[in-house]
Design an enzyme around this catalytic site. Structure first.
Site, PDB file in Angstrom:
ATOM      1  CG  ASP A  62       0.168  -0.090   9.482  1.00  0.00           C
ATOM      2  OD1 ASP A  62      -0.246   0.779  10.273  1.00  0.00           O
ATOM      3  OD2 ASP A  62       0.580   0.169   8.340  1.00  0.00           O
ATOM      4  CB  SER A 122       4.310  10.063  11.524  1.00  0.00           C
ATOM      5  OG  SER A 122       3.496  10.061  10.369  1.00  0.00           O
ATOM      6  CE  LYS A 151      -2.759   0.623   3.705  1.00  0.00           C
ATOM      7  NZ  LYS A 151      -2.402   1.878   4.391  1.00  0.00           N
ATOM      8  NE  ARG A 175      -6.159   7.885  10.886  1.00  0.00           N
ATOM      9  CZ  ARG A 175      -5.416   7.113  10.090  1.00  0.00           C
ATOM     10  NH1 ARG A 175      -5.943   6.604   8.994  1.00  0.00           N
ATOM     11  NH2 ARG A 175      -4.162   6.860  10.395  1.00  0.00           N
TER      12      ARG A 175
HETATM   13  C1  S3P Z   1       2.354   4.697   6.229  1.00  0.00           C
HETATM   14  C2  S3P Z   1       2.850   5.027   7.456  1.00  0.00           C
HETATM   15  C3  S3P Z   1       2.251   4.578   8.714  1.00  0.00           C
HETATM   16  C4  S3P Z   1       1.300   3.414   8.526  1.00  0.00           C
HETATM   17  C5  S3P Z   1       0.408   3.578   7.339  1.00  0.00           C
HETATM   18  C6  S3P Z   1       1.212   3.776   6.070  1.00  0.00           C
HETATM   19  C7  S3P Z   1       3.002   5.247   5.019  1.00  0.00           C
HETATM   20  O1  S3P Z   1       1.547   5.649   9.300  1.00  0.00           O
HETATM   21  O2  S3P Z   1       0.521   3.227   9.689  1.00  0.00           O
HETATM   22  O3  S3P Z   1      -0.427   2.439   7.166  1.00  0.00           O
HETATM   23  O4  S3P Z   1       2.752   4.734   3.913  1.00  0.00           O
HETATM   24  O5  S3P Z   1       3.783   6.194   5.154  1.00  0.00           O
HETATM   25  P1  S3P Z   1       2.309   6.748  10.229  1.00  0.00           P
HETATM   26  O6  S3P Z   1       3.365   7.309   9.384  1.00  0.00           O
HETATM   27  O7  S3P Z   1       1.278   7.774  10.556  1.00  0.00           O
HETATM   28  O8  S3P Z   1       2.782   5.998  11.426  1.00  0.00           O
END
Ligand code: S3P
Length: 434
Positions: A318, A170, A24, A125
């Site tokens: 996740d 993040s 994803k 969110r």
């Molecule tokens: C993601 C980062 C994560 C993850 C999300 C996908 C990304 O979130 O939980 O499913 O693709 O950068 P955070 O960066 O908010 O932790």
């Protein structure tokens, strides 16, 4: 049984060689980079889940030409950095935090005005984590006091580069700032004290934008030209995790998942399951399009509980819902702490998991920052409220594979956001989900 409900019944063992849909995180980023490059990029293995398709629609509304050919490859004709046009209406990013936060980063340094919105989960969110740094480029944001969607972004006409230290670990925030840096003169720097997934750094380099790393600093030089690329997206390790845990907890199982992304910033669950005694092996390790990939073989294993190292959280953020399921069949206690971020995912994953596990007869204690799960005889028989959260739905369907009575997810349709085909893949391996 209501239309969208899905129930999972106790099954024997899971066996087979399969693959799971594309990653994803990498899928969102491939579309975005393709849309900002000049020329035609071709992406194979793209995740065709609702979240990623939402990002494709948003990029189309901003002027990119994106379509799928009859062989299943996606073609993206990019507009070049700075070339995005004003969309006609709001961009609805559905359930996708990654989609909206990354796209806000892209738009923040284009002189256009865009309204972003989403579903009931996404509109609750936190977005200040991206609007605060993006304002520093000169972008303006208007919306409600809480800083939740819908939000109108007025992109900066003359953006200035920023130097920004991430207050939360993040990758979404890091990536939003890096993407905004692409259409900004000079060097944009993100300081990251706790490493998070580095798909953006890797894909920037792959598309020809040099990213220099200096200890905790990530530097992006703006106005570089992106070169259109051919990109192969590996299978999503987060989706693979549901199969891996299902196989580990059901006696007699032996499953191989081909071509799974093995970015070290994503493999925390695999390390944790191995620490718990899981029989997982990695075959055919290789690199593809700047990412590590392998085939993963997993067999039924007797697990023991552990204290999961807190510093592992970003590399498996996740995966805690599905780890809770593995923990319910692990001898002793599994302690998961340092997980405040779980409360602001698609749902509050700490309280939703704890409630659902208790309803299924699993011994679990809730902490402010996590949970402790003990080995339990899983009674099941519950209808789980999924709160528009795909990972909650899939985790409880996996728990249903070892519970006495079936476990039902009240809304199985949410799985489409990240793992189309979940039910078929599980059933072909030997599960009983309907
Ligand atoms: C993601 C980062 C994560 C993850 C999300 C996908 C990304 O979130 O939980 O499913 O693709 O950068 P955070 O960066 O908010 O932790």
């Amino acid at each position: 049984m209501k239309m969208n409900q899905l129930s999972s019944n106790k099954c024997n063992c899971l066996n087979g060689i399969i693959t799971v849909p594309g990653d994803k995180s990498i899928s969102h980023r491939s579309l975005i980079m393709g849309a900002l490059a000049i020329g035609e990029s071709i992406v194979t293995g793209l995740l065709e889940g609702e979240d990623v398709l939402g990002t494709a629609e948003a990029l189309k509304a901003l002027g990119a030409d994106i379509y799928k050919d009859c062989s299943g490859s996606w073609h993206i004709h990019g507009v070049g950095i700075g070339g995005l046009k004003q969309p006609e209406g709001p961009l609805d990013m559905g359930n996708s935090g990654t989609g909206v936060r990354l796209m806000m980063g892209v738009v923040a340094t284009h002189p256009i005005s865009v309204i972003f919105t989403g579903d009931d989960s996404l509109t609750s969110r936190p977005m200040k984590r991206v609007t605060i740094p993006l304002s520093k480029f000169g972008a303006e944001f208007s919306g409600n006091q809480e800083g939740t969607l819908p939000i109108t972004v007025k992109g900066a006409r003359n953006p200035l580069p920023i130097r920004y230290e991430l207050p939360v670990a993040s990758a979404q925030v890091k990536s939003a700032v890096m993407l905004a840096g692409l259409n900004t003169p000079g060097v944009t720097t993100v300081i990251e004290k706790i490493p998070t997934r580095d798909h953006s750094e890797r894909i920037f380099n792959y598309f020809g934008v040099p990213v220099s790393l200096n200890n905790e600093e990530i530097n992006v030089t703006g106005h570089a030209e992106l070169t259109a690329q051919k990109m192969a997206v590996p299978a999503d390790p987060s989706s693979a995790s549901f199969i891996i845990v299902a196989a580990i907890i059901t006696e007699g199982s032996d499953v191989t998942i081909k071509n799974v992304g093995m970015n070290p910033a994503r493999t925390g669950l695999f390390d944790t399951l191995i620490d718990m005694g899981g029989n997982i092996t990695f075959e055919n390790k290789r690199q593809e399009c700047g990412e590590d990939v392998a085939d993963i073989r997993v067999k039924y294993s007797k697990l023991k509980g552990i204290i999961v190292p807190e510093n592992r959280a970003p590399s498996m953020i996740d995966e805690y819902p599905i780890l809770c399921v593995a923990a319910a069949s692990a001898e002793g206690e599994t302690v998961m702490r340092g997980l405040e971020e779980l409360r602001v995912k698609e749902s509050d994953r700490i309280s939703v998991m704890v409630k659902g596990l208790k309803d299924c007869g699993v011994n679990v204690i809730e902490h402010d920052d996590g949970m402790t799960v003990s080995k339990s005889d899983v009674e099941g028989g519950a209808i789980i409220k999924t709160h528009l959260d795909h990972r909650i739905a899939m985790s409880f369907l996996v728990l249903g594979m070892i519970s006495e009575k079936p476990i039902t997810a009240d809304d199985g349709s949410v799985i489409e956001t990240s793992f189309p085909g979940f039910t078929n893949i599980m059933n072909n391996l030997g599960a009983s989900v309907s």
